[in-house]
Scaffold this motif. Sequence first.
Motif, mmCIF file in Angstrom:
data_model
loop_
_atom_site.group_PDB
_atom_site.id
_atom_site.type_symbol
_atom_site.label_atom_id
_atom_site.label_comp_id
_atom_site.label_asym_id
_atom_site.label_seq_id
_atom_site.Cartn_x
_atom_site.Cartn_y
_atom_site.Cartn_z
ATOM 1 N N TYR A 29 3.735 8.703 2.221
ATOM 2 C CA TYR A 29 4.217 10.019 1.802
ATOM 3 C C TYR A 29 3.249 11.054 2.375
ATOM 4 C CZ TYR A 29 7.574 8.123 -1.573
ATOM 5 O OH TYR A 29 8.635 7.483 -2.170
ATOM 6 N N LEU A 30 3.798 12.032 3.059
ATOM 7 C CA LEU A 30 2.987 13.070 3.691
ATOM 8 C C LEU A 30 3.473 14.444 3.250
ATOM 9 C CD1 LEU A 30 1.071 14.317 5.897
ATOM 10 C CD2 LEU A 30 2.985 13.992 7.511
ATOM 11 N N LEU A 31 2.577 15.216 2.642
ATOM 12 C CA LEU A 31 2.871 16.621 2.363
ATOM 13 C C LEU A 31 1.982 17.437 3.288
ATOM 14 C CD1 LEU A 31 3.198 18.322 -1.147
ATOM 15 C CD2 LEU A 31 2.656 19.527 0.954
ATOM 16 N N LEU A 38 0.821 -1.201 0.000
ATOM 17 C CA LEU A 38 0.000 0.000 0.000
ATOM 18 C C LEU A 38 0.856 1.252 0.000
ATOM 19 C CD1 LEU A 38 -2.814 1.304 0.161
ATOM 20 C CD2 LEU A 38 -2.614 1.226 2.642
ATOM 21 N N CYS A 39 0.617 2.109 -0.974
ATOM 22 C CA CYS A 39 1.242 3.428 -1.036
ATOM 23 C C CYS A 39 0.216 4.431 -0.520
ATOM 24 C CB CYS A 39 1.631 3.756 -2.471
ATOM 25 S SG CYS A 39 2.385 5.394 -2.674
ATOM 26 N N HIS A 40 0.466 4.971 0.656
ATOM 27 C CA HIS A 40 -0.477 5.877 1.322
ATOM 28 C C HIS A 40 0.037 7.307 1.168
ATOM 29 C CE1 HIS A 40 -2.690 6.994 5.326
ATOM 30 N NE2 HIS A 40 -3.208 7.593 4.271
ATOM 31 N N MET A 41 -0.715 8.141 0.481
ATOM 32 C CA MET A 41 -0.328 9.535 0.255
ATOM 33 C C MET A 41 -1.289 10.439 1.012
ATOM 34 S SD MET A 41 0.251 9.135 -3.865
ATOM 35 C CE MET A 41 -1.222 8.095 -4.008
ATOM 36 N N VAL A 42 -0.751 11.305 1.860
ATOM 37 C CA VAL A 42 -1.574 12.208 2.665
ATOM 38 C C VAL A 42 -1.249 13.654 2.282
ATOM 39 C CG1 VAL A 42 -2.192 12.980 4.979
ATOM 40 C CG2 VAL A 42 -1.639 10.570 4.570
ATOM 41 N N ALA A 60 4.785 -3.025 -9.252
ATOM 42 C CA ALA A 60 3.623 -2.651 -10.057
ATOM 43 C C ALA A 60 2.302 -3.091 -9.444
ATOM 44 C CB ALA A 60 3.764 -3.234 -11.461
ATOM 45 N N ASP A 61 2.326 -4.023 -8.506
ATOM 46 C CA ASP A 61 1.071 -4.530 -7.936
ATOM 47 C C ASP A 61 0.652 -3.782 -6.676
ATOM 48 O OD1 ASP A 61 3.230 -5.493 -6.505
ATOM 49 O OD2 ASP A 61 2.302 -7.436 -6.065
ATOM 50 N N ALA A 62 1.298 -2.666 -6.370
ATOM 51 C CA ALA A 62 0.937 -1.893 -5.177
ATOM 52 C C ALA A 62 -0.419 -1.222 -5.343
ATOM 53 C CB ALA A 62 2.004 -0.842 -4.896
ATOM 54 N N LYS A 63 -1.104 -1.017 -4.214
ATOM 55 C CA LYS A 63 -2.349 -0.264 -4.171
ATOM 56 C C LYS A 63 -2.021 1.162 -3.740
ATOM 57 C CE LYS A 63 -4.640 -4.088 -4.941
ATOM 58 N NZ LYS A 63 -5.264 -4.340 -6.264
ATOM 59 N N TYR A 64 -2.835 2.113 -4.213
ATOM 60 C CA TYR A 64 -2.576 3.529 -3.931
ATOM 61 C C TYR A 64 -3.788 4.151 -3.250
ATOM 62 C CZ TYR A 64 1.443 2.963 -6.979
ATOM 63 O OH TYR A 64 2.622 2.536 -7.520
ATOM 64 N N PHE A 65 -3.502 4.922 -2.202
ATOM 65 C CA PHE A 65 -4.569 5.573 -1.444
ATOM 66 C C PHE A 65 -4.163 7.021 -1.192
ATOM 67 C CE2 PHE A 65 -6.625 5.995 2.989
ATOM 68 C CZ PHE A 65 -7.769 6.558 2.455
#
Length: 267
Positions: free
Chosen positions: A144-146, A106-110, A220-225
């Motif tokens: 990743y947090l911005l 899981l790639c978690h972007m905030v 390539a099989d990661a999920k993105y949120f």
Amino acid sequence: LAPVATALALGVLQTFAGDAQNCTDTTGWQSSDGKNCSTYEEQEWCVPHGTHGSGWNTSIHFNFSHWAVDGVDATDACCICGGGSTKAADNDSKAPEANASQGMKLCHMVYALADSNLDTAIVGNIADLIHNTDFVDKAGYELYLLIDRHASAKFILPDSLDSQGKPRTTPNTGALLYKRLPGEGLRVEQDLGEVDMDDNATLATLLDHALPGCKKDLGADAKYFLMYTGHGAGLLGFGADDNKTGRTEPPMMRNRVAAGTIEAAFQ
């Protein structure tokens, strides 16, 4: 709106964290002001997915980490707050390789607009996420947090490091882009200074950094949120940055996310 939206997102994320049955509170734990897990439950100060409950007032109580003892707060110690120890957690510690192989990537972007009078509340919710180590320290998770902080910011993000990997000693009052890997602190990747978080170009900075980074690290099989949190502009869109007057309308947000995804696919 920001704390509610963040809490909902944390609730969704927690579903990936595993079963919390047979949970046991940390024996003898008390907060710095002498409150134990029973008090947190009775006062409805937190909920099992690890964020603030209906009885918690951030303007008075700040965030959970404010009351920690030796780095341990209610989200670490109390089952009602998403902490404690479980049979499942014990099994996980005995077989980390097996657990990792079963987990999702899981790639978690905030994207956190805290440059408003909700700075403390938003930072508190992000702290709750960071303290949910049963989730954020699982193999295959990348954050990743911005975050753009208000000029009156009082609290340092927990486990935040500067670009050299040293603990931060003051809260940032501009925008910083952080990256966190399991078991590590939030490390500054880029200092953006004072920015307009209602500008799609700022959102692009997060996407252009996180999407290819996660693709490289997770495959390539990661999920993105992607999670937004801010003061809110209702149906008019996302916002509003205290130092600016604009807002990001929903179609603009959607188009920027789509463009960032396409760009990352070719990197």
